[in-house]
Design an enzyme around this catalytic site. Structure first.
Site, PDB file in Angstrom:
ATOM      1  N   HIS A 189      19.016 -30.491  60.861  1.00 17.68           N
ATOM      2  CA  HIS A 189      19.550 -29.130  60.732  1.00 17.68           C
ATOM      3  C   HIS A 189      18.498 -28.092  61.131  1.00 17.68           C
ATOM      4  O   HIS A 189      17.332 -28.246  60.828  1.00 17.68           O
ATOM      5  CB  HIS A 189      19.994 -28.873  59.294  1.00 17.68           C
ATOM      6  N   TYR A 200      24.628 -21.729  51.163  1.00 17.11           N
ATOM      7  CA  TYR A 200      24.265 -21.272  49.824  1.00 17.11           C
ATOM      8  C   TYR A 200      25.019 -19.965  49.601  1.00 17.11           C
ATOM      9  O   TYR A 200      24.733 -18.966  50.261  1.00 17.11           O
ATOM     10  CB  TYR A 200      22.758 -21.032  49.720  1.00 17.11           C
ATOM     11  N   PRO A 236      17.570 -27.690  41.394  1.00 17.01           N
ATOM     12  CA  PRO A 236      17.842 -28.210  42.746  1.00 17.01           C
ATOM     13  C   PRO A 236      18.150 -27.157  43.823  1.00 17.01           C
ATOM     14  O   PRO A 236      18.290 -27.506  44.988  1.00 17.01           O
ATOM     15  CB  PRO A 236      19.047 -29.135  42.540  1.00 17.01           C
ATOM     16  N   LYS A 283      13.919 -29.341  46.396  1.00 21.38           N
ATOM     17  CA  LYS A 283      12.500 -29.729  46.450  1.00 21.38           C
ATOM     18  C   LYS A 283      12.143 -31.027  45.720  1.00 21.38           C
ATOM     19  O   LYS A 283      11.092 -31.613  45.987  1.00 21.38           O
ATOM     20  CB  LYS A 283      11.626 -28.610  45.854  1.00 21.38           C
ATOM     21  N   TYR A 298      11.332 -23.475  52.289  1.00 21.12           N
ATOM     22  CA  TYR A 298      12.456 -24.422  52.279  1.00 21.12           C
ATOM     23  C   TYR A 298      12.137 -25.633  53.150  1.00 21.12           C
ATOM     24  O   TYR A 298      12.394 -26.780  52.767  1.00 21.12           O
ATOM     25  CB  TYR A 298      13.728 -23.722  52.779  1.00 21.12           C
TER      26      TYR A 298
HETATM   27  P1  RFL Z   1      13.921 -40.958  39.784  1.00 20.56           P
HETATM   28  O1  RFL Z   1      14.765 -40.927  40.989  1.00 20.56           O
HETATM   29  O2  RFL Z   1      14.462 -40.423  38.513  1.00 20.56           O
HETATM   30  O3  RFL Z   1      13.468 -42.470  39.574  1.00 20.56           O
HETATM   31  C1  RFL Z   1      12.824 -42.904  38.389  1.00 20.56           C
HETATM   32  C2  RFL Z   1      13.140 -44.376  38.217  1.00 20.56           C
HETATM   33  O4  RFL Z   1      12.468 -44.866  37.052  1.00 20.56           O
HETATM   34  C3  RFL Z   1      13.346 -45.707  36.339  1.00 20.56           C
HETATM   35  N1  RFL Z   1      12.884 -45.728  34.938  1.00 20.56           N
HETATM   36  C4  RFL Z   1      12.200 -46.765  34.407  1.00 20.56           C
HETATM   37  N2  RFL Z   1      11.825 -47.952  34.909  1.00 20.56           N
HETATM   38  C5  RFL Z   1      11.155 -48.809  34.110  1.00 20.56           C
HETATM   39  N3  RFL Z   1      10.867 -48.529  32.815  1.00 20.56           N
HETATM   40  C6  RFL Z   1      11.231 -47.339  32.249  1.00 20.56           C
HETATM   41  N4  RFL Z   1      10.941 -47.080  30.991  1.00 20.56           N
HETATM   42  C7  RFL Z   1      11.932 -46.413  33.062  1.00 20.56           C
HETATM   43  N5  RFL Z   1      12.435 -45.161  32.854  1.00 20.56           N
HETATM   44  C8  RFL Z   1      13.000 -44.778  33.994  1.00 20.56           C
HETATM   45  C9  RFL Z   1      14.707 -45.053  36.523  1.00 20.56           C
HETATM   46  O5  RFL Z   1      15.774 -45.953  36.301  1.00 20.56           O
HETATM   47  C10 RFL Z   1      14.611 -44.616  37.981  1.00 20.56           C
HETATM   48  O6  RFL Z   1      15.070 -45.608  38.854  1.00 20.56           O
HETATM   49  O7  RFL Z   1      12.529 -40.219  40.014  1.00 20.56           O
HETATM   50  P2  RFL Z   1      11.614 -40.100  41.372  1.00 20.56           P
HETATM   51  O8  RFL Z   1      11.440 -41.436  42.009  1.00 20.56           O
HETATM   52  O9  RFL Z   1      10.435 -39.305  40.957  1.00 20.56           O
HETATM   53  O10 RFL Z   1      12.509 -39.261  42.403  1.00 20.56           O
HETATM   54  C11 RFL Z   1      12.803 -37.909  42.165  1.00 20.56           C
HETATM   55  C12 RFL Z   1      14.170 -37.535  42.739  1.00 20.56           C
HETATM   56  O11 RFL Z   1      15.126 -38.488  42.304  1.00 20.56           O
HETATM   57  C13 RFL Z   1      14.618 -36.131  42.327  1.00 20.56           C
HETATM   58  O12 RFL Z   1      13.525 -35.247  42.316  1.00 20.56           O
HETATM   59  C14 RFL Z   1      15.697 -35.550  43.270  1.00 20.56           C
HETATM   60  O13 RFL Z   1      16.879 -36.289  43.210  1.00 20.56           O
HETATM   61  C15 RFL Z   1      15.969 -34.084  42.934  1.00 20.56           C
HETATM   62  N6  RFL Z   1      17.049 -33.499  43.751  1.00 20.56           N
HETATM   63  C16 RFL Z   1      16.833 -33.068  45.039  1.00 20.56           C
HETATM   64  N7  RFL Z   1      15.620 -33.194  45.612  1.00 20.56           N
HETATM   65  C17 RFL Z   1      15.423 -32.835  46.914  1.00 20.56           C
HETATM   66  O14 RFL Z   1      14.291 -32.922  47.402  1.00 20.56           O
HETATM   67  N8  RFL Z   1      16.434 -32.364  47.708  1.00 20.56           N
HETATM   68  C18 RFL Z   1      17.684 -32.223  47.216  1.00 20.56           C
HETATM   69  O15 RFL Z   1      18.575 -31.861  47.992  1.00 20.56           O
HETATM   70  C19 RFL Z   1      17.924 -32.535  45.827  1.00 20.56           C
HETATM   71  N9  RFL Z   1      19.147 -32.404  45.299  1.00 20.56           N
HETATM   72  C20 RFL Z   1      18.333 -33.373  43.206  1.00 20.56           C
HETATM   73  C21 RFL Z   1      19.370 -32.815  44.017  1.00 20.56           C
HETATM   74  C22 RFL Z   1      18.620 -33.800  41.908  1.00 20.56           C
HETATM   75  C23 RFL Z   1      19.890 -33.658  41.407  1.00 20.56           C
HETATM   76  N10 RFL Z   1      20.111 -34.129  40.100  1.00 20.56           N
HETATM   77  C24 RFL Z   1      21.149 -35.037  39.770  1.00 20.56           C
HETATM   78  C25 RFL Z   1      19.077 -33.941  39.082  1.00 20.56           C
HETATM   79  C26 RFL Z   1      20.642 -32.657  43.509  1.00 20.56           C
HETATM   80  C27 RFL Z   1      20.908 -33.046  42.198  1.00 20.56           C
HETATM   81  C28 RFL Z   1      22.289 -32.802  41.671  1.00 20.56           C
HETATM   82  C1  PHB Z   2      22.379 -32.105  48.343  1.00 17.04           C
HETATM   83  O1  PHB Z   2      22.744 -32.377  49.501  1.00 17.04           O
HETATM   84  O2  PHB Z   2      22.666 -32.831  47.379  1.00 17.04           O
HETATM   85  C2  PHB Z   2      21.599 -30.869  48.095  1.00 17.04           C
HETATM   86  C3  PHB Z   2      21.195 -30.107  49.175  1.00 17.04           C
HETATM   87  C4  PHB Z   2      20.486 -28.939  48.953  1.00 17.04           C
HETATM   88  C5  PHB Z   2      20.188 -28.551  47.664  1.00 17.04           C
HETATM   89  C6  PHB Z   2      20.584 -29.326  46.583  1.00 17.04           C
HETATM   90  C7  PHB Z   2      21.302 -30.501  46.793  1.00 17.04           C
HETATM   91  O3  PHB Z   2      19.517 -27.386  47.447  1.00 17.04           O
END
Ligand code: RFL
Ligand code: PHB
Length: 392
Positions: free
Chosen positions: A72, A201, A293, A297, A385
């Site tokens: 993008h 957005y 989110p 980031k 961003y």
């Molecule tokens: P995770 O993905 O939470 O993985 C942690 C893992 O640890 C396991 N775990 C354990 N394992 C062993 N023993 C234990 N005691 C444990 N406790 C936990 C868990 O099962 C899991 O598998 O953390 P990690 O690897 O640091 O990754 C971080 C990302 O997942 C997170 O920051 C992003 O998803 C945030 N996020 C977004 N980030 C972006 O850069 N771009 C985005 O567009 C974006 N959109 C989002 C998001 C997060 C969202 N939610 C649901 C919070 C959109 C949403 C809606």
């Molecule tokens: C997503 O695609 O899940 C997404 C993209 C941008 C954001 C948050 C989530 O700021």
């Protein structure tokens, strides 16, 4: 059991760290508490900075990303019935972002790891990290109904926001900064081609809405909802009607509707734990910090942490030089705080506060107008961003 680097958590941070260390010849092992199916299906991020794409290439994990990722050139801001394109390459000297699902990244990394190592144990739940201050920290974990111990030279706490690694910091050795926002996101995944080419957005008086995507056939959409909302409160028709109202513009545009295949609510919070190291325990990703989110980031920060961590552990392994490892927490935290600030700015600029007044509305619109009127302000958004450089 013994390993050089014991990695707790098989999310993007833990899996990518394992891959980078394995390629550098550093022995490691990953403990993941959930099943493979669970970690591969958990719906989360989708927007990757260029540095994140680069890191996945460096790890040899980008074959599918390079084939299927959607590049993008910017984002669209919508407010007061108008649409405004923020052109990233023009504003940042050529940078772009890539849409590729976190679920796909996790699947790619799991497949590589199961094919040629290092070891990855599913349903292996870490209970505690012990003796982090000693030369031989230990992870106690539960696997196949038995409590076991893993002795390590180093422990990487990549176990996300609800993990146990942070608990190993003694009281007084660390500090947390936390903020909860007075709203949540209701996210849906829908089997319908995106109604836009770039992410939208949208700020409206009814609340924030985001149009994202996962592929040319699958859309990802979010709605600001009150805290405490249950997904069942929102039948599909109600979601689509509300999205229609919030994305409405004066020009001709329609939101395509399709079957909703996933629906969930996420609270919006910021949390930063300082420092990210205690003795031989190093935190990375959501275990150390969470951002709302709106700035996209979280995943990108998790990846930049593990790039720095892999580099530092590899340097120590090859030359015995601890300098990078000693600077690890500080190097990460500069970027973490900048991303937290950016995510907080985006969040406050685009969401309506339940206790907001007419003055707050005007301030939000004035901020948005500044971005669309000033190249300087737009360049600031585009630089943040699309991702700050790895150090400083
Ligand atoms: P995770 O993905 O939470 O993985 C942690 C893992 O640890 C396991 N775990 C354990 N394992 C062993 N023993 C234990 N005691 C444990 N406790 C936990 C868990 O099962 C899991 O598998 O953390 P990690 O690897 O640091 O990754 C971080 C990302 O997942 C997170 O920051 C992003 O998803 C945030 N996020 C977004 N980030 C972006 O850069 N771009 C985005 O567009 C974006 N959109 C989002 C998001 C997060 C969202 N939610 C649901 C919070 C959109 C949403 C809606
Ligand atoms: C997503 O695609 O899940 C997404 C993209 C941008 C954001 C948050 C989530 O700021």
């Amino acid at each position: 059991m013994h390993t050089t680097v014991g990695i707790i958590g098989g999310g993007p941070a833990g899996l990518l760290l394992a891959r980078l260390l394995h390629r550098a010849g550093v022995d490691c092992l990953v403990l993941e508490s959930r099943t493979r199916a669970h970690v591969e299906q958990r719906q989360r991020a989708g927007m990757l900075e260029q540095g994140t794409v680069h890191a996945l290439r460096e790890a040899g994990a980008a074959a599918r990303l390079d084939a299927e990722g959607l590049v993008h050139q910017g984002i669209e801001l919508r407010f007061e019935g108008e649409r405004h394109h923020i052109d990233f390459p023009a504003l940042t000297g050529g940078r772009t972002v890539t849409i590729y699902a976190q679920t796909a990244i996790v699947k790619d990394l799991v497949a590589l790891q199961l094919a040629d190592g290092p070891p990855l144990l599913f349903e292996a739940e870490a209970l505690a990290v012990e003796r982090a201050e000693s030369e031989r920290p230990v992870v106690r974990f539960l696997h196949q109904g038995r409590e076991q111990t893993l002795t390590c030279d180093w422990v990487a706490g990549c176990d996300g926001f609800h993990g146990v690694s942070r608990d190993a910091f003694p009281a007084g050795a660390s500090r947390s900064y936390a903020h909860e926002y007075p709203y949540s996101w209701l996210g849906i995944l829908a089997e319908v081609p995106p109604s836009c080419e770039e992410l939208i957005y949208a700020r409206s008086e009814r609340g924030f809405a985001l149009h994202s995507m996962r592929s040319p056939a699958v859309s990802r959409l979010y709605l600001q909802v009150p805290n405490g909302t249950a997904p069942e409160d929102w039948p599909d028709e109600r979601i689509w009607d509300e999205l229609d109202a919030r994305f409405a513009i004066d020009a001709d545009w329609t939101l395509k509707r399709g079957p909703v295949i996933d629906k969930s609510v996420t609270v919006m919070r910021a949390h930063v734990h300082e420092p990210m190291r205690h003795g031989r325990l190093l935190l990375a990703g959501d275990a150390a910090h969470i951002v709302p989110p709106t700035g996209a980031k979280g995943l990108n920060l998790a990846v930049s942490d593990v790039r720095l961590l892999a580099r530092a552990l590899t340097a120590l392994h090859r030359t015995g030089d601890p300098q990078l490892l000693d600077g690890y927490s500080e190097s990460c935290l500069y970027r973490v705080w900048q991303a937290t600030r950016f995510s907080d700015d985006m969040t406050r600029m685009l969401h309506t506060r339940p206790d907001g007044d007419a003055f707050d509305d005007r301030m939000q619109l004035t901020r948005l107008r500044r971005i669309t009127a000033s190249r300087h302000a737009a360049a600031e958004l585009a630089a943040n961003y699309s991702g700050l450089p790895l150090s400083g």
